[in-house]
Design a protein around this motif. Structure first.
Motif, PDB file in Angstrom:
ATOM      1  N   ALA A  44     -12.399  17.542  -8.926  1.00 31.12           N
ATOM      2  CA  ALA A  44     -12.773  17.623 -10.310  1.00 31.12           C
ATOM      3  C   ALA A  44     -14.192  17.029 -10.479  1.00 31.12           C
ATOM      4  N   ALA A  45     -14.174  15.798  -9.826  1.00 30.66           N
ATOM      5  CA  ALA A  45     -15.441  15.103 -10.119  1.00 30.66           C
ATOM      6  C   ALA A  45     -16.499  15.720  -9.413  1.00 30.66           C
ATOM      7  N   TYR A  46     -16.292  16.196  -8.097  1.00 30.26           N
ATOM      8  CA  TYR A  46     -17.250  16.863  -7.198  1.00 30.26           C
ATOM      9  C   TYR A  46     -17.702  17.943  -7.916  1.00 30.26           C
ATOM     10  N   ALA A  52       0.780  -1.201  -0.030  1.00 38.62           N
ATOM     11  CA  ALA A  52      -0.070   0.015  -0.068  1.00 38.62           C
ATOM     12  C   ALA A  52       0.835   1.357   0.117  1.00 38.62           C
ATOM     13  N   VAL A  59     -17.555  18.879 -11.153  1.00 42.75           N
ATOM     14  CA  VAL A  59     -18.462  18.484 -12.173  1.00 42.75           C
ATOM     15  C   VAL A  59     -19.938  18.415 -11.900  1.00 42.75           C
ATOM     16  N   PHE A  60     -20.109  17.739 -10.798  1.00 42.16           N
ATOM     17  CA  PHE A  60     -21.355  17.210 -10.522  1.00 42.16           C
ATOM     18  C   PHE A  60     -22.271  18.607  -9.891  1.00 42.16           C
ATOM     19  N   TYR A  65      -8.252  15.323  -8.876  1.00 48.71           N
ATOM     20  CA  TYR A  65      -9.242  14.360  -9.608  1.00 48.71           C
ATOM     21  C   TYR A  65     -10.716  14.623  -8.471  1.00 48.71           C
ATOM     22  N   VAL A  66     -10.366  14.097  -7.481  1.00 51.39           N
ATOM     23  CA  VAL A  66     -11.715  14.011  -6.488  1.00 51.39           C
ATOM     24  C   VAL A  66     -12.315  15.185  -6.742  1.00 51.39           C
ATOM     25  N   ASN A  92      -4.025  13.269  -6.890  1.00 52.44           N
ATOM     26  CA  ASN A  92      -5.202  12.459  -6.671  1.00 52.44           C
ATOM     27  C   ASN A  92      -6.300  13.599  -6.192  1.00 52.44           C
ATOM     28  N   ASP A  93      -5.868  14.306  -5.287  1.00 54.76           N
ATOM     29  CA  ASP A  93      -6.856  15.484  -4.674  1.00 54.76           C
ATOM     30  C   ASP A  93      -7.598  16.120  -6.052  1.00 54.76           C
ATOM     31  N   LEU A 140     -23.153  20.781 -13.264  1.00 50.03           N
ATOM     32  CA  LEU A 140     -24.270  20.230 -14.029  1.00 50.03           C
ATOM     33  C   LEU A 140     -25.474  20.503 -12.976  1.00 50.03           C
ATOM     34  N   GLU A 193       0.046  12.196  -3.975  1.00 47.52           N
ATOM     35  CA  GLU A 193      -1.204  12.576  -3.368  1.00 47.52           C
ATOM     36  C   GLU A 193      -1.995  13.771  -3.860  1.00 47.52           C
TER      37      GLU A 193
END
Lengths: 75, 222, 226
Positions: free
Chosen positions: A25-27, A7, A29-30, A22-23, A19-20, A33, A16
């Motif tokens: 970005a996803a939220y 791990a 985008v939501f 991307y997370v 990755n932050d 929308l 790290e």
């Protein structure tokens, strides 16, 4: 013990920080929308309100001059 | 009753030759295009299965587009509705006609494929290929007829037909391509195609056949 | 008629999201394999489940429409499917972001859920063009219902077919949803609830707006203006 080692290796491979991003970005985008949808709905609501005002005005004018409403031309 | 309708369909097709020659020619031409697009002399295995099925699928689209056009344009629907016939009979007759067109298409396209593009010999693969071909045809016939009826009386019928049919046919493509791939492999297997895929295909055909039959009436109401 | 309880619904949605987001970022543990990235799971999967449920429910409403011929069922079906399509776009985008972060590509074919969603979205993207290509309103509603039923039945079958065809090179938290630790499980359920509430609220909102516009048009016409 050993899974922990893997791990940690995995964690070291991808920094790290990225990755932050991307997370987030996803939220985002939501959220975007959702906000776009609400914006479209509010524009439509504005149009509906305008139509209601126009209807009220026309109805008031009709009750003031009952005989003339028939000759109104449709828009 | 269904047989009478089917006979009429096939007779019209024989006289006008609207669908089947076009579909067959399209398939053969597409094989030629694939040769140039892939820049390969032969294909085998999963690639071969993919090219065969995609070509058959798109050729079928041509047939699907034309399936109800004559009825819609020349008032055939009204004539049918006036007759004392169960409406599902039209679905079955049209689907059977489409199935017949597909069979003739394959009689031309599969040997053409074996000749033009297929690396391993077709003869060895052929018995095994019959099952995926048959099940695939049933699926395309059921879904294609339903979609054709749905699309024919809309404004953009040529466009909507394929757009509706292709996603619905993806599972059929998956089943057929996967089950044909080992048959067309270079090592020339002669065993039967994997049962798992055939089973999925059969199940899918059954479910959609039933659904199409159940909803078709509602398309014919006016 | 659709606005009954809309305020309560909206407030519950907001509350649910507050709780869910707090749980996601402050309570749920960091997953061993994927790290912080796994948090997308609490957004992407509820979106997917709710969108899929929406498509199927839209199909069920279409069945009700064909059986009762009540146009209200058709309106509900239309709004539900439209909303599910929007949620579906969200699924694809968040899934794509997750794929990029996990494996470096913006699209991967070996994630069955994502691939299924692509196919389903392509199918339902034809729903509105189909509707608008038919002018007669009664026939439009009928044909749309036939489509909604066919497509609704297609959704589960498509999932099965794609799942069978994919190769499990990269097993994921999505697949192992059944053996989540309880803290993650709770967070997931709350997120799912929040998303379902959001879907329902937005659908109700949309239905209210549409019905209001229809009533307005009807009144205008009755009174002689347009």
């Amino acid at each position: 013990m050993i899974p922990l080692v893997y791990a940690l290796q995995g964690a070291a491979a991808l920094p790290e920080k990225s990755n932050d991003g991307y997370v987030a970005a996803a939220y985002i985008v939501f959220l975007v929308l959702l906000l776009i949808y609400l914006a479209i709905m509010s524009i439509r609501l504005g149009r509906t309100e305008r139509a209601v005002r126009k209807l009220r005005k026309d109805a008031a004018e009709q009750s003031d001059a009952p005989g003339q409403s028939r000759e109104r031309e449709t828009v | 009753m269904i047989l009478a309708l089917l006979r009429k369909e096939l007779l019209v097709e024989l006289r006008t030759l609207e669908s089947v020659p076009g579909m067959s020619l399209f398939a053969v031409t597409t094989f030629v295009v694939f040769h140039f697009a892939l820049n390969q002399n032969t294909v085998e295995g999963q690639e071969a299965a993919g090219i065969l099925w995609v070509t058959l699928l798109f050729a079928a689209m041509l047939g699907i587009n034309r399936l109800f056009v004559a009825d819609a344009d020349q008032g055939g629907f009204d004539g049918f509705l006036l007759a004392p016939v169960e409406r599902g009979a039209l679905l079955l007759a049209k689907a059977a006609a489409l199935l017949a067109y597909l069979l003739v298409l394959e009689l031309v396209a599969v040997p053409a494929f074996g000749l033009l593009l297929l690396g391993p010999s077709l003869g060895q693969a052929l018995p095994g290929l019959l099952a995926p071909l048959a099940l695939g045809d049933l699926g395309v016939a059921a879904i294609g007829t339903l979609v054709a009826a749905l699309a024919v009386r809309t404004r953009a019928r040529d466009l909507l037909g394929p757009l509706l049919a292709l996603p619905l046919l993806v599972p059929v493509v998956i089943g057929c391509a996967r089950s044909s791939a080992p048959l067309l492999a270079a090592s020339g297997h002669t065993d039967s195609p994997p049962l798992r895929w055939l089973g999925t295909l059969a199940l899918y055909d059954l479910v959609f056949g039933l659904i199409a039959y159940a909803v078709f009436d509602f398309l014919l109401e006016d | 008629m659709y606005s009954r309880g809309l305020r309560a619904l909206s407030l519950s949605t907001v509350a649910a999201f507050c709780v869910s987001l707090s749980l996601v970022f402050f309570y749920a543990p960091i997953e061993a394999e994927e790290g912080f990235l796994q948090k997308i799971f609490y957004l992407h999967v509820p979106l997917a489940i709710v969108a899929l449920a929406g498509f199927v429910v839209g199909g069920l409403m279409a069945i009700a429409h064909l059986r009762t011929r009540d146009q209200r069922w058709d309106l509900c079906s239309y709004v539900t499917i439209h909303m599910s399509l929007i949620f579906g776009v969200g699924v694809l985008i968040t899934g794509s972001i997750w794929a990029r972060a996990s494996w470096g590509h913006w699209w991967v074919w070996n994630e069955p859920t994502l691939v299924s969603f692509l196919i389903i979205s392509l199918l339902y993207a034809t729903y509105q063009p189909l509707r608008f290509a038919i002018e007669d309103p009664e026939r439009q509603a009928r044909y749309a219902s036939v489509f909604a039923i066919t497509a609704g039945a297609f959704v589960p079958l498509n999932f099965i077919a794609v799942r069978l065809s994919a190769s499990y090179v990269h097993p994921r938290v999505l697949g192992s949803a059944s053996n989540l630790p309880p803290s993650m499980g709770l967070t997931f359920l709350v997120s799912l609830l929040a998303m379902a509430l959001l879907f329902t609220t937005l659908c109700r909102y949309e239905l209210t707006a549409k019905r209001t516009r229809m009533l307005l048009k009807a009144r205008s016409r009755i009174l002689g203006f347009q």
